[in-house]
Motif scaffolding. Structure first.
Motif, short mmCIF file in Angstrom:
data_model
loop_
_atom_site.label_atom_id
_atom_site.label_comp_id
_atom_site.label_asym_id
_atom_site.label_seq_id
_atom_site.Cartn_x
_atom_site.Cartn_y
_atom_site.Cartn_z
N TYR A 86 3.94 -5.22 0.95
CA TYR A 86 5.33 -5.37 2.80
C TYR A 86 6.89 -5.90 2.31
O TYR A 86 7.40 -5.10 2.82
CB TYR A 86 4.90 -7.42 2.72
CG TYR A 86 5.14 -7.69 3.92
CD1 TYR A 86 5.27 -8.18 4.83
CD2 TYR A 86 6.45 -8.75 3.10
CE1 TYR A 86 6.10 -8.11 5.85
CE2 TYR A 86 7.36 -9.31 3.72
CZ TYR A 86 6.88 -9.18 5.83
OH TYR A 86 8.12 -10.09 6.62
N PRO A 135 -0.90 -7.39 -1.26
CA PRO A 135 -0.97 -7.41 -0.03
C PRO A 135 0.90 -7.87 0.15
O PRO A 135 1.77 -7.00 0.97
CB PRO A 135 -1.14 -8.16 0.69
CG PRO A 135 -3.39 -7.80 0.25
CD PRO A 135 -2.43 -7.78 -0.92
N TYR A 136 0.99 -8.98 -0.82
CA TYR A 136 2.18 -9.64 0.11
C TYR A 136 3.49 -8.92 -0.80
O TYR A 136 4.59 -8.89 -0.31
CB TYR A 136 2.61 -10.63 -0.35
CG TYR A 136 2.06 -10.86 -1.56
CD1 TYR A 136 3.09 -11.21 -3.45
CD2 TYR A 136 0.82 -11.74 -2.80
CE1 TYR A 136 2.83 -11.02 -4.37
CE2 TYR A 136 -0.59 -12.24 -3.60
CZ TYR A 136 1.58 -11.78 -4.84
OH TYR A 136 0.52 -11.86 -5.08
N TYR A 187 -2.90 -0.77 1.87
CA TYR A 187 -2.31 -2.01 2.33
C TYR A 187 -2.61 -3.42 1.25
O TYR A 187 -2.66 -4.28 1.01
CB TYR A 187 -2.45 -2.77 3.94
CG TYR A 187 -1.60 -3.54 3.91
CD1 TYR A 187 -0.18 -3.08 3.94
CD2 TYR A 187 -1.48 -5.39 4.19
CE1 TYR A 187 0.99 -3.96 4.67
CE2 TYR A 187 -0.21 -6.10 4.18
CZ TYR A 187 0.81 -5.21 4.70
OH TYR A 187 2.21 -6.53 5.02
#
Ligand SMILES: Nc1ncnc2c1ncn2[C@@H]1O[C@H](COP(=O)(O)OP(=O)(O)O)[C@@H](O)[C@H]1O
Ligand SMILES: [Mg+2]
Lengths: 259, 290, 307
Positions: free
Chosen positions: A76, A72-73, A50
């Motif tokens: 996502y 991570p963003y 992640y």
């Protein structure tokens, strides 16, 4: 189709080799479980996938795309979502807001839109609120929707953490020990819902899970980790039938020492 | 050649002040995890208490240093007990702690302004000036360099050879160690707050003796001291030693450069700021930080 | 003196300081960004306004330009610190406050250096009473506009993300949002508002010099916010009013009471103590923060009440 590919990932913490060339594949539309003794590196592997912990070596691919150095963003936005083992809720914000923050699209999060397209994002907020309500109903938390997350019990926090990834509507979710701290009845219900999402919406699930009966009922494929590497894999029946399974599963994992 | 030597000497002087003033800041910053902006006022306070002593007996410069050492250490420990400890116990986060330290700074600064006045004061002392083949030196500068270097050496021995010293250094660079090392954290913190501020007070005496004494004196060197702390790596004492002298050198070379290009030497301060920004961009953990 | 002028002065200073404290509320109250160089962005706005006004731009462009320039400076200066721990931002902004003042002092040619610079007045309505009224309207108008704007931001999904960043940046990242983008936007908006306050300040006083932009301005703004209630725009406003009135109160008291100590020293010792005591005993300030109010909250209230 191979949705997530982890290729020979290595991670050291100081002199401790926590991941030692861990490799695995998660196929699209499956429930895949990761098991292993405490300290075998499961959570660390999730964090590497992640983008929360940088890998020292090795690569991670999602839908064939290399995502190893992504923050991570960005991961996502590629369609993955992670529920932490220890919930990281926004304690001063109501549960409702914790869920809304996980929504993939909310145009009012842009400051200019927040000011100038108010009617539009208010409409979106109402729609998201209804979506959040469904999640809350499932988790049996509806009456607490406006409680600050900091006032919840440990099990309830875990539920909200899972609720957030459900709000995110990703292609694949990573859940670290979903049932830890939750009463068994509710835990089964959560699993049943996840399973339903998998079957109806094609959601891919990758879970870290300890309890074997859950694996039998819900997992399509199982990886067993020990000392930072994958040592066994197969269907739940195959893995559990393997002669070495119980010694490893019940054993105390010793990460590899390199120094 | 002489010009170069003078440049190096000036850098050594500047760096010594930063080292003395920054030691406590970096150690307490590392231990307690927040920058205490009231350090500026602790530096100033050292200058003022020594001033009062020198008013009464102009011979006792060294006694003044000792008085500054003790007073500043004590005020620092008191401030920890009365202001920061209650906040930490209330689990105040970083920024409220910094705001409180600024508030404390105001209390101290204006109290000093009330006691000693807001005008520039000078020490009633005359320093022997030497001229070594063109190299200009005063006895004060030699004392300053000697005190800074011996303080560094003593601290080095203290960190290397004593249990408390080892603990301070370990925790300052890695606060997670506090729990495992089995030492009395509160006592270590208090000790560090005392010692660090005491050295800052000594820095203040030298600064006041070398230039002028006024309630904003400490504030006016706080920026380069912070730059040195960040450059060295927050919590790192050895990093601070290197960083202080590097920054001293950068400033003195910078001043020569400013004069050569006809820019105002007021920009001297901007050099520290530039260093600070460059560190943040290229090496945020500093030279020897974790 | 004509009481109207005293009233105007009071109201205008309350307006200017409230703008600053509102901007700090966006930065610190909602997002937990420690901007300890507020005065620098205020100063940048004041000088930018002045230079634009000397270039004979129409007043509204001067205000706008001053705000934008301050905003851009706020953005550029803080960017290196934004991906780091929050204390680095504090040190950078604090230092920048000192540096900007140094630069303005040193550059005589730019804006008069230490001698200061005159600022053309916007209003020439024929009587100084009318001008004073116009200035009140201008300041309070800007204050009202910014307040509404900030209130709208605070109670929007944007404001919700800011509060989330305040609590756990890693979790925000895990939910698909880049905290650096949000923090940068906050510092831009906050510095724009501080810059606007600077423009109003310069225009009202008709003269500025570097000694008007000492770090004490920053401290007073922090005190307003902490006292009024961080996280709450009404609190920021209240703090602005209360602290400015206290400031004036001590100035008036000076003329009526003779104290054995210098009242100015006493005032700042008191302010420092007050800040510490609030932080220890009432960290939420006078008006604590309320929840984010959007349509989603109303929905939730409806279903809860129907349970
Ligand atoms: N940030 C860290 N620093 C140092 N060691 C860590 C860190 N995170 C995890 N570890 C160590 O890595 C090993 C694996 O941890 P983890 O991935 O949490 O295991 P699991 O989830 O399988 O129980 C443990 O020995 C743990 O102590
Ligand atoms: Mg784990």
């Amino acid at each position: 189709m191979d949705l997530l590919v982890v290729d020979r990932v290595v991670k050291n913490f100081g002199g401790l080799r926590v991941l030692n060339q861990a490799s695995l594949v998660v196929k699209k539309g499956t429930v895949t479980a990761l098991v292993g003794p405490n300290g075998s590196g499961k959570t660390t592997l999730f964090n590497v996938i992640y983008g929360l912990t940088p890998a020292d070596e090795g690569e991670v691919y999602f839908r064939g795309k290399k995502i190893t150095r992504y923050p991570p963003y960005q991961i996502y936005r590629e369609g993955l979502a992670l529920a932490f083992q220890l919930p990281r809720l926004f304690n001063q914000l109501p549960i409702m807001d914790n869920l809304l923050l996980a929504a993939p699209v909310n145009s009012g999060e842009n400051p200019l839109r927040a000011l100038f397209t108010r009617p539009r994002w208010q409409e979106e907020e109402r729609a998201l609120a209804r979506q959040a309500r469904e999640v809350l109903e499932l988790l049996e938390l509806t009456p607490l929707a406006l409680r600050p997350a900091g006032q919840l019990s440990g099990g309830q926090r875990k539920l909200v953490e899972i609720g957030r990834v459900l709000m995110a509507k990703p292609e694949m979710i990573l859940v670290d020990e979903p049932a830890a701290g939750i009463n068994p009845v509710l835990a089964r219900k959560i699993y049943a819902t996840l399973k339903k999402l998998q079957q109806e919406k094609g959601l891919t699930l990758f879970v870290i899970e300890h309890r074997l009966e859950v694996l039998f009922d819900f997992a399509d494929y199982v990886y067993l980790m020990d000392a930072g590497r994958v040592v066994l894999e197969g269907t739940p029946e195959e893995v559990l039938a393997h002669p070495d399974f119980y010694t490893i599963y019940a054993g105390e994992s010793r990460p590899w020492r390199v120094l | 050649m002489v010009v170069l030597l003078q440049l190096l000497l000036n850098s050594l002087i500047t760096g010594s002040i930063y080292l003395l003033a920054g030691t406590g800041l970096t150690l307490t910053y590392g231990l307690s995890r927040f920058p205490n902006f009231a350090y500026a006022e602790l530096i100033t306070l050292g200058g003022f208490v020594a001033y009062t002593l020198l008013q009464h007996s102009p011979e006792s410069f060294w006694a003044g240093l000792l008085l500054a050492f003790l007073t500043c250490g004590l005020v620092s420990v008191l401030s920890y007990r009365l202001v920061f400890s209650p906040l930490v116990n209330r689990r105040a986060s970083l920024i409220p702690l910094m705001v409180a330290s600024i508030g404390l700074g105001y209390v101290l600064r204006y109290t000093m302004g009330e006691i000693w006045s807001w005008s520039d004061l000078g020490y009633p002392l005359v320093w022997t000036a030497y001229n070594w083949g063109g190299l200009r030196v005063t006895s004060l500068w030699l004392y300053l360099i000697a005190v800074a270097l011996s303080a560094a050496l003593l601290l080095h021995l203290f960190f290397k050879c004593t249990k408390v010293g080892l603990a301070i250094r370990a925790i300052a660079t890695n606060p997670d160690l506090a729990q495992v090392s089995g030492i009395n954290l509160e006592r270590v913190i208090l000790f560090t707050w005392f010692l660090g501020a005491a050295l800052a007070g000594v820095a203040g005496v030298f600064r006041a003796a070398d230039t002028q004494l006024y309630p904003m004196m400490g504030w006016d060197i706080l920026l380069p001291v912070f730059a040195a702390v960040v450059l060295g790596g927050i919590g790192s004492f050895y990093g601070l030693i290197i960083a202080s002298y590097l920054l001293g050198l950068a400033e003195n070379v910078g001043v020569v450069f400013l004069q050569a290009t006809g820019l105002s030497t007021e920009y001297r301060m901007a050099i520290a700021f530039l260093v600070l920004i460059l560190v943040l961009i290229f090496r945020p953990r500093g030279l020897l930080g974790r | 003196m004509d009481p109207l002028f005293y009233l105007a002065d009071t109201l205008i200073f309350i307006g200017i300081f409230s703008l600053l404290s509102l901007s700090l509320n966006l930065e610190f109250g909602l997002t937990s960004l420690g901007n300890f160089g507020k005065v620098a962005f205020f100063m940048a706005g004041a000088y930018a306004y002045t230079l634009l006004a000397h270039a004979a731009l129409p007043p509204y462009l001067c205000f706008l330009g001053g705000a934008l320039i301050a905003g851009l400076i706020g953005l550029v200066i803080t960017l290196p610190a934004l991906r780091l721990r929050e204390d680095y931002l504090a040190i950078v902004t604090l230092s920048f406050g000192e540096i900007l003042r140094t630069v303005v002092k040193a550059e005589e040619g730019l804006a008069g250096g230490v001698r200061g610079i005159s600022v053309p007045a916007v209003f020439h309505l024929g009587s100084s009473r009318a001008d004073a009224l116009a200035n009140i309207l201008l300041t309070l108008g800007c204050l009202a506009l910014c307040f509404l704007l900030l209130q709208a931001l605070a109670h929007s999904p944007y404001g919700r993300v800011l509060r989330a960043i305040r609590e756990d940046e890693v979790a925000v990242k895990a939910l698909g949002k880049n905290p650096v983008y949000f923090k940068a936007s906050v510092l831009f908006i906050g510095s724009c508002i501080a810059g606007l306050a600077g423009g109003i300040f310069a225009q009202y006083l008709n003269f500025i010099d570097p000694t008007m932009f000492l770090p004490t301005v920053t401290f007073l703004v922090w005190m307003m916010l902490i006292l009024g209630g961080a996280g709450n725009n009404w609190g920021a406003l209240l703090g602005g009013v209360v602290v400015e009135l206290m400031n004036r109160g001590t100035r008036i008291m000076k003329d009526f009471i003779t104290l054995p100590v210098d009242p100015n020293n006493l005032q700042f010792i008191f302010f420092g103590l007050l800040v510490i005591l609030i932080l220890i005993f009432r960290p939420q300030g006078i008006l604590p923060e309320g929840p984010v109010k959007t349509a989603a909250r109303k929905e939730a209230q409806n279903w809860i009440s129907s349970l």
